[in-house]
Write a protein that holds these residues in place. Structure first.
Motif, PDB file in Angstrom:
ATOM      1  N   GLN A 179     -47.879  17.872 -19.039  1.00  0.00           N
ATOM      2  CA  GLN A 179     -48.185  16.888 -20.073  1.00  0.00           C
ATOM      3  C   GLN A 179     -49.698  16.786 -20.243  1.00  0.00           C
ATOM      4  O   GLN A 179     -50.444  16.684 -19.261  1.00  0.00           O
ATOM      5  CB  GLN A 179     -47.624  15.519 -19.699  1.00  0.00           C
ATOM      6  N   SER A 180     -50.161  16.787 -21.470  1.00  0.00           N
ATOM      7  CA  SER A 180     -51.596  16.689 -21.709  1.00  0.00           C
ATOM      8  C   SER A 180     -52.078  15.272 -21.437  1.00  0.00           C
ATOM      9  O   SER A 180     -51.313  14.296 -21.557  1.00  0.00           O
ATOM     10  CB  SER A 180     -51.933  17.076 -23.148  1.00  0.00           C
ATOM     11  N   ILE A 181     -53.350  15.147 -21.081  1.00  0.00           N
ATOM     12  CA  ILE A 181     -53.928  13.828 -20.826  1.00  0.00           C
ATOM     13  C   ILE A 181     -53.918  12.995 -22.107  1.00  0.00           C
ATOM     14  O   ILE A 181     -53.707  11.776 -22.066  1.00  0.00           O
ATOM     15  CB  ILE A 181     -55.348  13.973 -20.250  1.00  0.00           C
ATOM     16  N   THR A 182     -54.101  13.635 -23.248  1.00  0.00           N
ATOM     17  CA  THR A 182     -54.054  12.902 -24.517  1.00  0.00           C
ATOM     18  C   THR A 182     -52.674  12.297 -24.744  1.00  0.00           C
ATOM     19  O   THR A 182     -52.553  11.125 -25.130  1.00  0.00           O
ATOM     20  CB  THR A 182     -54.416  13.828 -25.686  1.00  0.00           C
ATOM     21  N   ASP A 183     -51.617  13.071 -24.486  1.00  0.00           N
ATOM     22  CA  ASP A 183     -50.261  12.544 -24.654  1.00  0.00           C
ATOM     23  C   ASP A 183     -49.981  11.404 -23.674  1.00  0.00           C
ATOM     24  O   ASP A 183     -49.331  10.414 -24.015  1.00  0.00           O
ATOM     25  CB  ASP A 183     -49.226  13.655 -24.456  1.00  0.00           C
ATOM     26  N   ILE A 184     -50.472  11.546 -22.455  1.00  0.00           N
ATOM     27  CA  ILE A 184     -50.282  10.490 -21.447  1.00  0.00           C
ATOM     28  C   ILE A 184     -51.026   9.222 -21.873  1.00  0.00           C
ATOM     29  O   ILE A 184     -50.527   8.105 -21.713  1.00  0.00           O
ATOM     30  CB  ILE A 184     -50.758  10.980 -20.068  1.00  0.00           C
ATOM     31  N   ALA A 185     -52.219   9.396 -22.436  1.00  0.00           N
ATOM     32  CA  ALA A 185     -52.997   8.255 -22.922  1.00  0.00           C
ATOM     33  C   ALA A 185     -52.243   7.514 -24.018  1.00  0.00           C
ATOM     34  O   ALA A 185     -52.134   6.278 -23.989  1.00  0.00           O
ATOM     35  CB  ALA A 185     -54.359   8.722 -23.434  1.00  0.00           C
ATOM     36  N   PHE A 186     -51.707   8.250 -24.990  1.00  0.00           N
ATOM     37  CA  PHE A 186     -50.929   7.621 -26.066  1.00  0.00           C
ATOM     38  C   PHE A 186     -49.704   6.918 -25.501  1.00  0.00           C
ATOM     39  O   PHE A 186     -49.356   5.811 -25.917  1.00  0.00           O
ATOM     40  CB  PHE A 186     -50.502   8.677 -27.092  1.00  0.00           C
ATOM     41  N   ASP A 187     -49.055   7.554 -24.560  1.00  0.00           N
ATOM     42  CA  ASP A 187     -47.847   6.987 -23.953  1.00  0.00           C
ATOM     43  C   ASP A 187     -48.165   5.678 -23.229  1.00  0.00           C
ATOM     44  O   ASP A 187     -47.313   4.779 -23.143  1.00  0.00           O
ATOM     45  CB  ASP A 187     -47.249   8.001 -22.979  1.00  0.00           C
ATOM     46  N   ALA A 188     -49.385   5.568 -22.694  1.00  0.00           N
ATOM     47  CA  ALA A 188     -49.798   4.362 -21.985  1.00  0.00           C
ATOM     48  C   ALA A 188     -50.324   3.280 -22.922  1.00  0.00           C
ATOM     49  O   ALA A 188     -50.715   2.199 -22.469  1.00  0.00           O
ATOM     50  CB  ALA A 188     -50.872   4.707 -20.943  1.00  0.00           C
TER      51      ALA A 188
END
Length: 285
Positions: free
Chosen positions: A70-79
């Motif tokens: 999982q990309s850090i950008t996707d994790i950021a959006f998810d959070a």
């Protein structure tokens, strides 16, 4: 605080959306929003907004460590963050590492210190979400590929990340290859250097891989007492102690010479922590 208020607040957080606001939480608890935050902070020791922020950060930290695809950008959006930069600043404030740094070399000691200092609401209403029903079952012999964790239990997550990476590289997803843990020792009474814990994946052929520390074992066939735990890992010990304490001592069963083992049915962060499902097996004669 009255027990009924504790349970109402626990249920409100447990049953809320991924990113609830104060109005939603108060409504779920059936408590005025003007009083909810005071009751919540009295129960947990922190403000509701910080509790939910740390809950999202905890999920993000697991995605960083164990879901490296999982990309850090996707994790950021998810959070709930608008971009990776704001997420990175917030993550570093909490854990002292950037998301990239944490992904490469997680500081689990800092992580444990932060989260262990916060009262977890999921434990307040445990009996409501997890049954104490025990079944006696015949467990079939199961061949497993194993990564042996030996040493400090606080570093177990490093072994988990290594094992997940190996499974992914060898196309052994949990949906098709059941995940087991074999527990040789109780960390509460075992020196860190002597602690033993096996990470296992059910397979039908030899996956020995000395380069990555993978060996083959069998979980033997036999009768087992089985109990299901629904909830976060830090409450597993309560269910294990019930099974080998209260239940076993009031039964007429004899123990078999094999350790307690778990089957991981569902995982965090794929499901919320309060929905994690683990079957606990106590081998019997």
């Amino acid at each position: 605080m009255k027990p009924e208020n504790q349970n109402r607040i626990s249920a409100a957080v447990t049953n809320s959306s991924e990113q609830p606001n104060l109005d939603e939480l108060a409504k779920n608890a059936g408590i005025s929003k003007y009083h909810f935050h005071r009751l919540f902070s009295g129960l947990t020791g922190i403000a509701v907004q910080r509790y939910m922020r740390l809950a999202r950060m905890k999920r993000a930290s697991f995605q960083l460590a164990f879901r490296t695809w999982q990309s850090i950008t996707d994790i950021a959006f998810d959070a709930g963050y608008e971009n990776a930069e704001s997420f990175s600043r917030a993550f570093k404030r909490e854990y002292g590492q950037t998301p990239t740094g944490f992904r490469k070399a997680p500081d689990w000691h800092t992580w444990h210190t932060l989260h262990s200092n916060i009262q977890d609401l999921s434990g307040q209403n445990m009996q409501a979400i997890s049954s104490d029903h025990v079944d006696i079952i015949d467990f079939p012999e199961t061949q497993v590929a194993v990564l042996e964790h030996r040493g400090d239990p606080s570093l177990l997550k490093n072994s988990i990340a290594k094992f997940i990476g190996w499974r992914r590289a060898n196309k052994l997803p949990p949906k098709r290859h059941a995940t087991f843990n074999i527990l040789y020792d109780d960390p509460a009474i075992t020196a860190d250097a002597d602690y033993r814990f096996d990470l296992c994946c059910a397979v039908t052929k030899d996956f020995s891989d000395p380069e990555h520390g993978i060996i083959m074992k069998f979980i033997p066939a036999g009768r087992c007492a089985k109990i299901r735990h629904v909830g976060p890992d830090h409450l597993l010990d309560q269910k294990v102690r019930y099974l080998i304490g209260d239940w076993f001592h009031t039964s007429s069963e004899l123990l078999r010479d094999f350790p307690i083992f778990f089957e991981r049915v569902s995982f965090f962060p794929e499901v919320p922590e309060h929905e994690m499902t683990t079957d606990i097996y106590l081998p019997l004669e």
